[in-house]
Design a protein around this motif. Sequence first.
Motif, mmCIF file in Angstrom:
data_model
loop_
_atom_site.group_PDB
_atom_site.id
_atom_site.type_symbol
_atom_site.label_atom_id
_atom_site.label_comp_id
_atom_site.label_asym_id
_atom_site.label_seq_id
_atom_site.Cartn_x
_atom_site.Cartn_y
_atom_site.Cartn_z
ATOM 1 N N ALA A 89 3.117 44.443 118.406
ATOM 2 C CA ALA A 89 4.114 43.786 119.250
ATOM 3 C C ALA A 89 4.954 42.781 118.460
ATOM 4 C CB ALA A 89 3.429 43.090 120.415
ATOM 5 N N LEU A 90 4.281 41.987 117.603
ATOM 6 C CA LEU A 90 5.008 40.924 116.916
ATOM 7 C C LEU A 90 6.025 41.463 115.912
ATOM 8 C CD1 LEU A 90 2.116 38.385 116.516
ATOM 9 C CD2 LEU A 90 4.068 38.269 118.071
ATOM 10 N N SER A 92 7.503 44.334 116.070
ATOM 11 C CA SER A 92 8.566 44.949 116.843
ATOM 12 C C SER A 92 9.526 43.900 117.417
ATOM 13 C CB SER A 92 7.936 45.791 117.949
ATOM 14 O OG SER A 92 8.901 46.292 118.801
ATOM 15 N N ILE A 93 8.987 42.834 117.996
ATOM 16 C CA ILE A 93 9.832 41.766 118.559
ATOM 17 C C ILE A 93 10.608 41.074 117.436
ATOM 18 C CG2 ILE A 93 9.836 39.508 119.732
ATOM 19 C CD1 ILE A 93 7.415 40.445 121.342
ATOM 20 N N SER A 96 13.395 43.473 115.726
ATOM 21 C CA SER A 96 14.511 43.801 116.616
ATOM 22 C C SER A 96 15.339 42.555 116.922
ATOM 23 C CB SER A 96 14.017 44.463 117.905
ATOM 24 O OG SER A 96 13.181 43.589 118.622
ATOM 25 N N LEU A 97 14.676 41.406 117.075
ATOM 26 C CA LEU A 97 15.410 40.152 117.316
ATOM 27 C C LEU A 97 16.275 39.806 116.104
ATOM 28 C CD1 LEU A 97 15.996 37.597 118.990
ATOM 29 C CD2 LEU A 97 13.975 36.554 117.974
ATOM 30 N N MET B 28 -3.111 34.470 117.114
ATOM 31 C CA MET B 28 -2.123 35.274 116.404
ATOM 32 C C MET B 28 -1.022 35.774 117.325
ATOM 33 S SD MET B 28 -4.569 37.033 113.646
ATOM 34 C CE MET B 28 -3.926 38.668 113.771
ATOM 35 N N PRO B 32 3.131 32.813 117.426
ATOM 36 C CA PRO B 32 4.493 33.338 117.232
ATOM 37 C C PRO B 32 5.264 33.472 118.547
ATOM 38 C CG PRO B 32 2.865 34.716 116.133
ATOM 39 C CD PRO B 32 2.105 33.750 116.960
ATOM 40 N N GLY B 168 22.138 34.697 120.755
ATOM 41 C CA GLY B 168 21.401 35.942 120.844
ATOM 42 C C GLY B 168 19.897 35.831 120.903
ATOM 43 N N PHE B 171 17.407 37.733 123.272
ATOM 44 C CA PHE B 171 16.939 39.112 123.063
ATOM 45 C C PHE B 171 15.421 39.178 122.865
ATOM 46 C CE2 PHE B 171 16.239 43.149 120.906
ATOM 47 C CZ PHE B 171 16.947 43.986 121.747
ATOM 48 N N ALA B 172 14.804 38.058 122.488
ATOM 49 C CA ALA B 172 13.340 38.017 122.370
ATOM 50 C C ALA B 172 12.697 38.404 123.701
ATOM 51 C CB ALA B 172 12.880 36.622 121.958
ATOM 52 N N SER B 175 12.941 42.287 124.174
ATOM 53 C CA SER B 175 11.969 43.087 123.413
ATOM 54 C C SER B 175 10.540 42.825 123.878
ATOM 55 C CB SER B 175 12.132 42.880 121.906
ATOM 56 O OG SER B 175 12.364 41.554 121.591
ATOM 57 N N MET B 176 10.263 41.597 124.361
ATOM 58 C CA MET B 176 8.914 41.347 124.855
ATOM 59 C C MET B 176 8.616 42.178 126.109
ATOM 60 S SD MET B 176 7.128 37.860 126.066
ATOM 61 C CE MET B 176 8.115 37.871 127.526
ATOM 62 N N ILE B 179 8.117 45.882 125.282
ATOM 63 C CA ILE B 179 6.800 46.228 124.760
ATOM 64 C C ILE B 179 5.765 46.293 125.879
ATOM 65 C CG2 ILE B 179 4.919 45.091 123.496
ATOM 66 C CD1 ILE B 179 7.213 44.632 121.361
#
Lengths: 109, 241
Positions: A89-90, A92-93, A96-97, B28, B32, B168, B171-172, B175-176, B179
Amino acid sequence: MISDLNVLLVVLIVAAVTILLRAIPFIIVEAISNNQYLIYIGSKMSVGVMVLLVAYTFLDVEFTKPPYGISQVTSLLIAVGLYWRLNNALISIGISLAVHLVIINGLVI
Amino acid sequence: MKHINRNASDQTKSKLLTVLKLTAPVAMAYIPLGIAFGIFLVASGINWYWAPLSALIIFAGSIEFLAVSFIVSGLPLGIVAWTTLIVNFRHIFYGLSFPIAQMTSPIQKIYGVYALTDETYAITSAGEGSQLDGQSITLLQIISHGWWISGALIGACIGTIIPPEIKGFEFALTSMFLILAVDAIRHSQDLGLVFYAVTSCIVGFVFEVYVIENSFLVSGLITYLLLISKDYKTREQSIQS
């Protein structure tokens, strides 16, 4: 700057509803654990919720004006592709960001 | 007496170690994600201290990102409450298997319920984590909460030094959720649900554009609920007949 009172109200409401949901099963255990309909809904809910939330974040993207949301769509495809392959997940995020930030701020094109 | 004391402190230490190990994957993910949350919040024009504060008060992942976009778009509070209810609906099932009986003091119990996140649920319901006693679970929750707040705080600090011209970061959020959507679709193994979800998006969009502003999530979620409820009814009838 957005007013602190506005932020506080939204934060408190979101917190209150979330805590309520977490507390309900301890108050009415029987009613939930035996309710077939709630269990069914619970198991089917997340696909709809998550897809709607993705779409929700696209509501403000202007597809009819340049740059036609090209950056968002490209980055979205990158995110799906990466997650499908690597299952992380990390990564990918993060990637893409980064791609979106680079394109939208005109750092490359 | 001394001997007993040392034994007790050794026990506490080994408990702490076990719990720390269990929270490593949580850290982990939380740190982030917390950083992304902090940056996103500051970039949205909200005072930086709300990142750690909201992480402390709400302690739930995706809904906090969403709360930021609610604030920015000035969504009416009633819709905020309703959307939170549906988005976090899954939490209603977590309590059913949470070992609250193991917790002794009322404060411990209240915090246990308050901090019953996806991750706490996942850890305490399977594997090594299901062996934890009440004290260790509380410890696990406090440490996880700490990771989440620290991440948000670090992100907020980074956010304040990023020039506001850079756009921008929202956008996080995309994408979150993407997923989480991929996970949900994989897990359900049911393409019918994807079809329902897309239908709900279209209905939501029509409502948003042609009926009433800010109604996308509410109308979309109601449509989706109706569609899956319809399936439940037909399934029940086929079982009965």
